[in-house]
Design an enzyme around this catalytic site. Structure first.
Site, short mmCIF file in Angstrom:
data_model
loop_
_atom_site.label_atom_id
_atom_site.label_comp_id
_atom_site.label_asym_id
_atom_site.label_seq_id
_atom_site.Cartn_x
_atom_site.Cartn_y
_atom_site.Cartn_z
N ARG A 1 0.84 -1.21 0.00
CA ARG A 1 0.00 0.00 0.00
C ARG A 1 0.87 1.25 0.00
O ARG A 1 1.78 1.38 0.81
CB ARG A 1 -0.94 0.03 1.22
CG ARG A 1 -1.83 1.29 1.24
CD ARG A 1 -2.92 1.19 2.28
NE ARG A 1 -2.44 1.32 3.64
CZ ARG A 1 -2.41 2.48 4.34
NH1 ARG A 1 -2.82 3.61 3.79
NH2 ARG A 1 -1.98 2.49 5.59
N TYR B 1 -1.71 0.42 16.45
CA TYR B 1 -0.42 0.62 17.10
C TYR B 1 -0.50 0.49 18.62
O TYR B 1 0.39 -0.02 19.25
CB TYR B 1 0.13 2.01 16.76
CG TYR B 1 0.61 2.14 15.34
CD1 TYR B 1 1.88 1.74 14.97
CD2 TYR B 1 -0.22 2.65 14.34
CE1 TYR B 1 2.33 1.86 13.66
CE2 TYR B 1 0.21 2.76 13.03
CZ TYR B 1 1.49 2.36 12.70
OH TYR B 1 1.93 2.46 11.40
N SER C 1 -3.81 -2.92 8.02
CA SER C 1 -3.15 -2.10 7.00
C SER C 1 -1.89 -1.43 7.53
O SER C 1 -1.07 -0.95 6.74
CB SER C 1 -4.13 -1.07 6.45
OG SER C 1 -4.92 -0.51 7.49
N GLU C 2 -1.75 -1.35 8.84
CA GLU C 2 -0.50 -0.89 9.46
C GLU C 2 -0.41 -1.46 10.86
O GLU C 2 -1.41 -1.56 11.56
CB GLU C 2 -0.42 0.65 9.60
CG GLU C 2 -0.12 1.41 8.34
CD GLU C 2 -0.07 2.93 8.57
OE1 GLU C 2 0.35 3.36 9.67
OE2 GLU C 2 -0.46 3.67 7.66
N ASN C 3 0.82 -1.77 11.24
CA ASN C 3 1.15 -2.18 12.60
C ASN C 3 2.67 -2.03 12.61
O ASN C 3 3.31 -2.32 11.60
CB ASN C 3 0.72 -3.63 12.82
CG ASN C 3 1.08 -4.22 14.19
OD1 ASN C 3 1.57 -5.33 14.29
ND2 ASN C 3 0.83 -3.47 15.25
#
Length: 458
Positions: free
Chosen positions: A73, A293, A359-361
């Site tokens: 992405r 997060y 989608s984010e970590n």
């Protein structure tokens, strides 16, 4: 124990145009702010110092392939594509994004494209940014242009990345431009962002494109200090403001009634038009990206609110520092792996189990050079961070949660807003002087995990 993931699971990472590409023709709010207040940026390092993806996209995509990514992405820069936000399309930008998209597809890496990742064209901010409905219209036109140009080869679109962040940063807590502290204006920005999102979804549906469209939200589960009703209510209000203010419109097509009632009671509602609710209902998504997060821990307030103080979310709760919590000391964030599971269960039980993916970590660490062994950063802490989160993600999937993938932030150490290069997040180390890229231990671990679609853990 072996943790195996479903077939066709999306393994990859995420990045953004502004943080990786480098200089562009159109000025963004970041360029403007840095030129005026460089002291607000870590070590005075501004957005011109990125990881030079604009020059190195081809070799960087080779690195993605080496890390066995099957998906990646990034975002399109509105200011690169349409420098003044509303005028002519920049043909060089079209060439660049075409090359990137084609190369990703050629290498078997599915492109996931975000339309807006905090990078408002300055020309749009000058007429009020998201406070101005004209900017909503300009964004809708920009989205339509992107779909027409790239929609035959990009099958996963996201209207916004973390839309709550420009609201918090720019209009509540003074950590992004335009550095305003005004709840009503913040509410207007949030509301108009939802309208912009819905207009983009509407345009996508009208164009009958082959793919799907969604949004990426940073969900921070709100945990009360105790089960005392006052603490539970405090956590509920925090959840309404920071999660459900975007989650409900994009998944249910409407705002939570108790959020509307709360803002109405304090005279903080944005100006609405009669046709808005039908538009918001049209903004329901196909795919939700979840950035996770840290958790949010809250308690009821111990002290009375100063009635002269500006109206703020903290009128309703205080943050709670749970004793014994595990911390990332460099970022000041709690590390709480079960949060990723709790998010998925909430989506399954309360939102109809939508198609979603992480989608984010990620984990930002300062001064990673001290972990170099034989020329490579041995970031075992990052491997542990990822594997612990994946363990809880696996549990959610095994219990029926509809999670289709996991993207790490990020693949190469990149420039990060006001923090510049203070904390490094990448699978790949970036040498700022030479721009040389070196794969870290975590990159090798992730490549093996993606290849095997599984990992082993004791």
């Amino acid at each position: 124990m072996k943790y195996a993931f479903p077939d066709n699971f999306w393994w990859g990472s995420a990045s953004s145009a502004l943080q990786t590409e480098g200089a562009r023709e159109g000025e963004t709010t970041w360029d403007y702010w840095f030129a005026r207040e460089p002291n607000r940026f870590h070590n005075g390092v501004g957005p011109q110092h990125t990881s030079t993806f604009y020059q190195h996209w081809k070799t960087d995509i080779q690195l993605l392939k080496q890390l066995n990514h099957n998906s990646f992405r990034t975002s399109i820069s509105w200011a690169r594509l349409i420098p003044d936000g509303i005028g002519e399309v920049n043909p060089e930008a079209v060439d660049f994004y075409n090359q990137v998209i084609d190369e990703l597809n050629e290498q078997g890496i599915t492109p996931f494209m975000t339309l807006f990742h905090f990078d408002m064209p300055m020309a749009m901010q000058e007429i009020g940014g998201w406070e101005n409905r004209d900017v909503v219209e300009a964004y809708a036109r920009y989205a339509q242009i992107c779909f027409e140009l790239f929609g035959d080869r990009v099958l996963h679109w996201f209207t916004f990345n973390e839309p709550i962040v420009p609201v918090e940063g720019g209009y509540l807590y003074d950590f992004h431009y335009p550095n305003v502290v005004d709840f009503r204006r913040a509410a207007t920005v949030a509301y108009h962002t939802v309208l912009a999102h819905a207009k983009a979804v509407q345009a996508y549906r009208a164009g009958h494109y082959a793919g799907e469209i969604g949004i990426v939200l940073n969900l921070t589960p709100s945990y009360p200090r105790s089960q005392n009703p006052a603490d539970v209510k405090a956590a509920h209000i925090a959840d309404l403001m920071f999660n459900r203010s975007f989650l409900d419109p994009v998944l249910r097509g409407e705002y939570p009634a108790d959020l509307v009632a709360l803002l109405k009671a304090y005279d903080q509602l944005p100006a609405c038009r009669p046709e808005d609710s039908a538009l918001i209902a049209e903004g329901k998504i196909d795919l939700l990206g979840v950035n996770y997060y840290q958790p949010r821990r809250v308690k009821c307030r111990d002290s009375a609110v100063n009635p002269q103080a500006p109206f703020m979310p903290e009128w309703f709760f205080d943050s709670y520092e749970m004793p014994g919590r595990k911390m990332n000391p460099y970022r000041g964030w709690e590390i709480y792996e079960p949060g990723i599971y709790d998010i998925l269960v909430n989506l399954r039980d309360n939102y109809g189990n939508p198609r979603c993916f992480i989608s984010e970590n990620g984990m930002g660490v300062e001064n990673e050079q001290r972990f170099i062994e034989n020329g490579q950063i041995n970031d075992q802490y990052r491997i542990e961070f990822i594997s612990e989160h994946l363990t809880w993600l696996h549990k959610g999937i095994s219990e029926g949660c509809n999670c289709l993938g996991y993207h790490m932030w990020t693949f190469i150490d990149n420039w990060s807003w006001c923090n510049a290069y203070k904390n490094r997040y990448g699978f790949i180390q970036l040498d700022l002087k030479t721009q040389q890229r070196t794969i870290k231990k975590s990159g090798e671990w992730f490549a093996a995990t993606a290849l095997n679609n599984s990992f082993e853990k004791e």
